[in-house]
Design a protein around this motif. Structure first.
Motif, PDB file in Angstrom:
ATOM      1  N   MET A   1       0.836  -1.174   0.000  1.00 50.64           N
ATOM      2  CA  MET A   1       0.000   0.000   0.000  1.00 50.64           C
ATOM      3  C   MET A   1       0.883   1.240   0.000  1.00 50.64           C
ATOM      4  SD  MET A   1      -2.618   1.151   2.912  1.00 50.64           S
ATOM      5  CE  MET A   1      -3.812   2.374   2.590  1.00 50.64           C
ATOM      6  N   VAL A   2       0.552   2.182  -0.833  1.00 47.84           N
ATOM      7  CA  VAL A   2       1.287   3.443  -0.899  1.00 47.84           C
ATOM      8  C   VAL A   2       0.323   4.560  -0.522  1.00 47.84           C
ATOM      9  CG1 VAL A   2       2.585   5.000  -2.379  1.00 47.84           C
ATOM     10  CG2 VAL A   2       2.812   2.535  -2.689  1.00 47.84           C
ATOM     11  N   LEU A   3       0.699   5.369   0.429  1.00 46.71           N
ATOM     12  CA  LEU A   3      -0.125   6.491   0.870  1.00 46.71           C
ATOM     13  C   LEU A   3      -0.002   7.660  -0.097  1.00 46.71           C
ATOM     14  CD1 LEU A   3       0.823   6.529   4.657  1.00 46.71           C
ATOM     15  CD2 LEU A   3      -1.318   5.731   3.684  1.00 46.71           C
ATOM     16  N   SER A   4      -1.052   8.436  -0.190  1.00 47.17           N
ATOM     17  CA  SER A   4      -0.960   9.667  -0.975  1.00 47.17           C
ATOM     18  C   SER A   4      -0.074  10.651  -0.221  1.00 47.17           C
ATOM     19  CB  SER A   4      -2.350  10.270  -1.184  1.00 47.17           C
ATOM     20  OG  SER A   4      -2.848  10.770   0.044  1.00 47.17           O
ATOM     21  N   ARG A   5       0.397  11.656  -0.934  1.00 52.41           N
ATOM     22  CA  ARG A   5       1.235  12.669  -0.276  1.00 52.41           C
ATOM     23  C   ARG A   5       0.458  13.417   0.792  1.00 52.41           C
ATOM     24  NH1 ARG A   5       5.352  15.187  -4.727  1.00 52.41           N
ATOM     25  NH2 ARG A   5       6.407  13.214  -5.102  1.00 52.41           N
ATOM     26  N   GLY A   6      -0.807  13.654   0.532  1.00 50.15           N
ATOM     27  CA  GLY A   6      -1.645  14.350   1.506  1.00 50.15           C
ATOM     28  C   GLY A   6      -1.760  13.594   2.813  1.00 50.15           C
ATOM     29  N   TRP A   7      -2.033  12.284   2.712  1.00 50.44           N
ATOM     30  CA  TRP A   7      -2.140  11.469   3.926  1.00 50.44           C
ATOM     31  C   TRP A   7      -0.786  11.325   4.610  1.00 50.44           C
ATOM     32  CZ3 TRP A   7      -6.160  10.882   6.667  1.00 50.44           C
ATOM     33  CH2 TRP A   7      -7.425  10.851   6.089  1.00 50.44           C
ATOM     34  N   SER A   8       0.258  11.218   3.837  1.00 50.71           N
ATOM     35  CA  SER A   8       1.595  11.130   4.423  1.00 50.71           C
ATOM     36  C   SER A   8       1.920  12.390   5.218  1.00 50.71           C
ATOM     37  CB  SER A   8       2.646  10.912   3.336  1.00 50.71           C
ATOM     38  OG  SER A   8       2.444   9.668   2.699  1.00 50.71           O
TER      39      SER A   8
END
Length: 85
Positions: A1-8
């Motif tokens: 799973m890769v998080l979006s930049r916003g969630w990161s």
């Protein structure tokens, strides 16, 4: 799973917020007379009030650190998986 930049960024922000807020709260608990059996700040033994809050503060810092590190890892993974960035 890769998080979006916003969630990161959100997760990193939560980690930073945790480290800004909880140490100050720890100082306030330490200086509270209810934290000490005698009612005198720093006069051992400590009351349950101090121990319970120390447990809450320690747990919150551990969770905040973990969340912040996950945010950093998510940001790096997103950056590595984006072509041409």
């Amino acid at each position: 799973m890769v998080l979006s930049r916003g969630w990161s960024l959100f997760l990193v922000g939560v980690g930073v917020w945790t480290w800004v807020i909880w140490p100050r709260f720890a100082v306030a608990i330490w200086q509270d007379p209810r934290a000490w059996v005698s009612g005198t700040v720093g006069d051992w033994p400590a009351a349950g009030f101090l121990w319970i809050h120390a447990l809450l503060i320690g747990t919150s810092l551990a969770v905040g650190t973990t969340v912040g590190l996950l945010g950093i890892r998510g940001w790096r993974a997103r950056k590595a998986s984006s072509p041409g960035v």
